[in-house]
Every structure is written in C-alpha cells, then in structure tokens.
Design a protein around this motif. Structure first.
Motif, PDB file in Angstrom:
ATOM      1  N   ALA A 278      22.679 -17.870 -85.859  1.00  0.00           N
ATOM      2  CA  ALA A 278      21.314 -17.372 -85.634  1.00  0.00           C
ATOM      3  C   ALA A 278      20.290 -18.473 -85.881  1.00  0.00           C
ATOM      4  O   ALA A 278      19.354 -18.655 -85.093  1.00  0.00           O
ATOM      5  N   ARG A 279      20.463 -19.214 -86.959  1.00  0.00           N
ATOM      6  CA  ARG A 279      19.536 -20.312 -87.259  1.00  0.00           C
ATOM      7  C   ARG A 279      19.581 -21.372 -86.156  1.00  0.00           C
ATOM      8  O   ARG A 279      18.547 -21.923 -85.763  1.00  0.00           O
ATOM      9  N   SER A 280      20.779 -21.643 -85.667  1.00  0.00           N
ATOM     10  CA  SER A 280      20.926 -22.626 -84.593  1.00  0.00           C
ATOM     11  C   SER A 280      20.209 -22.156 -83.336  1.00  0.00           C
ATOM     12  O   SER A 280      19.527 -22.935 -82.661  1.00  0.00           O
ATOM     13  N   PHE A 281      20.359 -20.873 -83.019  1.00  0.00           N
ATOM     14  CA  PHE A 281      19.678 -20.327 -81.841  1.00  0.00           C
ATOM     15  C   PHE A 281      18.163 -20.369 -82.018  1.00  0.00           C
ATOM     16  O   PHE A 281      17.423 -20.629 -81.061  1.00  0.00           O
TER      17      PHE A 281
ATOM     18  N   LEU B   1      16.708 -10.497 -92.941  1.00  0.00           N
ATOM     19  CA  LEU B   1      15.689  -9.584 -92.432  1.00  0.00           C
ATOM     20  C   LEU B   1      14.466 -10.362 -91.943  1.00  0.00           C
ATOM     21  O   LEU B   1      13.882 -10.032 -90.904  1.00  0.00           O
ATOM     22  N   GLU B   2      14.104 -11.399 -92.693  1.00  0.00           N
ATOM     23  CA  GLU B   2      12.964 -12.224 -92.286  1.00  0.00           C
ATOM     24  C   GLU B   2      13.264 -12.959 -90.983  1.00  0.00           C
ATOM     25  O   GLU B   2      12.423 -13.004 -90.078  1.00  0.00           O
ATOM     26  N   LEU B   3      14.461 -13.514 -90.876  1.00  0.00           N
ATOM     27  CA  LEU B   3      14.837 -14.240 -89.672  1.00  0.00           C
ATOM     28  C   LEU B   3      14.845 -13.312 -88.452  1.00  0.00           C
ATOM     29  O   LEU B   3      14.416 -13.697 -87.363  1.00  0.00           O
ATOM     30  N   LEU B   4      15.314 -12.091 -88.643  1.00  0.00           N
ATOM     31  CA  LEU B   4      15.305 -11.118 -87.549  1.00  0.00           C
ATOM     32  C   LEU B   4      13.866 -10.790 -87.156  1.00  0.00           C
ATOM     33  O   LEU B   4      13.533 -10.709 -85.969  1.00  0.00           O
ATOM     34  N   GLY B   5      13.002 -10.602 -88.146  1.00  0.00           N
ATOM     35  CA  GLY B   5      11.587 -10.367 -87.858  1.00  0.00           C
ATOM     36  C   GLY B   5      10.969 -11.524 -87.098  1.00  0.00           C
ATOM     37  O   GLY B   5      10.187 -11.325 -86.157  1.00  0.00           O
ATOM     38  N   ASP B   6      11.356 -12.755 -87.474  1.00  0.00           N
ATOM     39  CA  ASP B   6      10.840 -13.940 -86.773  1.00  0.00           C
ATOM     40  C   ASP B   6      11.327 -13.967 -85.327  1.00  0.00           C
ATOM     41  O   ASP B   6      10.570 -14.317 -84.415  1.00  0.00           O
ATOM     42  N   ALA B   7      12.607 -13.606 -85.127  1.00  0.00           N
ATOM     43  CA  ALA B   7      13.154 -13.581 -83.763  1.00  0.00           C
ATOM     44  C   ALA B   7      12.397 -12.576 -82.902  1.00  0.00           C
ATOM     45  O   ALA B   7      12.074 -12.849 -81.735  1.00  0.00           O
ATOM     46  N   TYR B   8      12.094 -11.407 -83.471  1.00  0.00           N
ATOM     47  CA  TYR B   8      11.311 -10.415 -82.736  1.00  0.00           C
ATOM     48  C   TYR B   8       9.905 -10.938 -82.449  1.00  0.00           C
ATOM     49  O   TYR B   8       9.353 -10.716 -81.364  1.00  0.00           O
TER      50      TYR B   8
END
Length: 317
Positions: A23-26, A53-60
C-alpha cells in the motif's frame, strides 16, 4: 495444535504486513486505488491499526472520495483524540467536501471543520498546516457564518511565531483577499526576503497578475529564476508575456528555453508552451508561425479546447 496456531498467526501477520508495504509503495507512485485495496485487506486482519486507517483515509482523499475519507479520519479522531494531525486531516476532508458540495451542505459542515482545526492547534500549537487552515477558513467564510479578518490575522500572528515566512505569506493572503494591495505586497515581499522559496515568488507573481501588473510579475519571475534556476519559471514568464502582449521577444525566448529543457517534473505540459508561443506569434500578426505552434500543441492533445479556440482566432488574422 498450538504450534499450528502459532504458525498460522505468524503467517497472517506477515501477510498483512506485506499488504501495508505494498500500500505504501502504491501511494508513493500515486496508484491510490491499488493502495486502497491493499489497506482494506490489511485492515481485515488488523482493524485497529491507526496508521493503516490513516493511510486508507489518505488514499480516499487523493481519489477525492471525501465521504469515505471523513469516515476514516473520524474513526481516528475517536480512537486517538490527542493526535493533532488526525483532527487536522478530519477537518481538511470536511472542508474539501464542503467545497465540492452544495452551499447548504457546506453550511452544515462549518462547525465541525472549525472545531477540528482548533483542536489540532490546541493539541499542537506548532502545527503549521492547521494554522493555515484556520487563516483560510476565517478569510473565506462570510461574516454571518463566522468569517473574520481579525481572527485570521490572529492565527497569522501565531503562525509567524512558528514560521516567519509562513506568517508573512498568510498576512499577504489575508490582505490580498481584503483588497488591501499595498499591505499584501508588503508581506509577500517580506516573505521573499526572509524565505525566498519558489512558493514565495509564486505568491508575489500571482498577486501582481491579479492586480493587472504584468511588468512587476515578469520582474519577480526573473528574480526567482535567477535564484532558483527553475525551468517552470521560464514558462511562467512566457505566459505573462503572451497573456498581456508585452515583451514578446523575452516571452518567446523563455518559452523556447522551457521546451528545450523540459521535464515532466516541470509541471506544465509541453502543449501549453506551444500554445503560448502561438499566442505570441498571433500578437505579431505572424499567421504562419502561429499556426505552426498551435498545430504542435494540438498534435500532442487533439482535444485541447483552448488551442482549438486559439486556432480559430489565428485563422482570422
């Protein structure tokens, strides 16, 4: 059996961790949908991982899926209420939803936005982005729903104590919005004197363009280019020359330099430079050269609306 369970759990954790790494790489390569997929898989196994959860929020957020981003950041605020950045991101997602929705919907979000940014500043008085968010909020809101230039200046003063250059830029922004151009110019110039970053030069240039002062805008860009050697500033000089039909030789030279040294990281696609060159030749009444450059722009992007419109104007010379 115990050994099997231990192996199973270890495998599950390792698998989840690889999801996080992917996920971080993407995210790094701006493949946000893939990052979202990996984070959703990871959170199935680790539903309470705040960083996930923060990373998912950032992706959104990067996908402008504001409702989903708000949901994730709200969970974070409830789970970890003492982390300023979670409050800031929650308020930021609310602000973006307010900008993209109806005026009535935006009004309903103002209170939560303001509380989020105030909470962020209270938890971390040195949080620069939260201060900027409050400055922007108080400047842009109508007075009837809480807008206040005096409050905006209060947070700009606080910002100046944390970062002098940010404080000056914030004050320039406030005074420009409040239609006090002399004060705006003063603080943008102070920001250049103290910080002198590309952003500082961009803000003063944008101010001069908004004030219909192209000569001052070009002069500022030239000083910025001399200091930072940024190819993007060649384009900006050419753009101002083309827009205002002034210093056309300089504009042509800068646009050709931009194209000769072009890299994707410069930000402005090559077709725009060709478009600006076509404008310059149109100003000179050189129909042949103008058509040559506008066709180069359209060869890169056939649906370039501004170029299609410009070609019609050139054809009438």
């Amino acid at each position: 059996m115990v050994r099997f369970i231990c192996i199973f759990l270890f495998s599950s954790i390792s698998f989840s961790q690889s999801n996080m790494e992917r996920a971080r790489s993407f995210m790094d390569i701006k493949e946000y949908e893939q990052a979202e997929e990996e984070m959703l898989k990871y959170l199935e196994a680790q539903p309470n991982d705040s960083k996930a959860l923060e990373l998912l929020g950032d992706a959104y957020s990067y996908q402008k899926e504001w409702d989903k981003a708000i949901e994730q950041y709200e969970i974070l605020v409830e789970k970890v209420p003492d982390k300023a950045n979670y409050h800031y991101k929650y308020g930021g997602a609310l602000a973006m939803k307010a900008q993209s929705g109806s005026k009535l919907e935006a009004l309903g979000l103002i209170g939560a936005m303001k509380r989020s940014f105030l909470n962020a500043v209270a938890l971390d008085p040195a949080h620069i982005d939260a201060h900027w968010a409050l400055v922007d909020l108080y400047v842009t809101l109508p007075g009837i729903v809480g807008g206040s230039f005096s409050k905006a200046l209060k947070y700009a003063d606080s910002l100046e104590k944390i970062s002098e250059v940010d404080g000056y830029l914030a004050k320039g922004y406030i005074y420009e919005y409040d239609e006090e151009p002399k004060l705006a110019e003063k603080y943008y110039k102070l920001a250049i004197r103290v910080g002198g970053s590309v952003t500082c030069y961009d803000k003063l240039t944008g101010f001069y363009e908004a004030q219909n002062q192209p000569i001052e805008a070009i002069s500022t860009l030239e000083k910025g280019q001399q200091k930072h050697q940024r190819n993007a500033m060649h384009y900006q000089i050419g753009k101002v020359c083309a827009d205002y039909n002034i210093q056309l030789d300089k504009g042509e030279k800068c646009l050709k330099a931009y194209l000769a040294n072009y890299a994707v990281t410069d930000g402005v696609p090559k077709e725009w430079a060709y478009y600006r060159l076509a404008q310059i030749y149109k100003h000179r009444k050189n129909k042949e050269k103008a058509l040559e450059y506008i066709d180069k722009a359209l060869a890169i992007r056939a649906d370039f609306k501004q170029a299609l419109k410009e070609k019609l104007l050139i054809s009438k010379i």
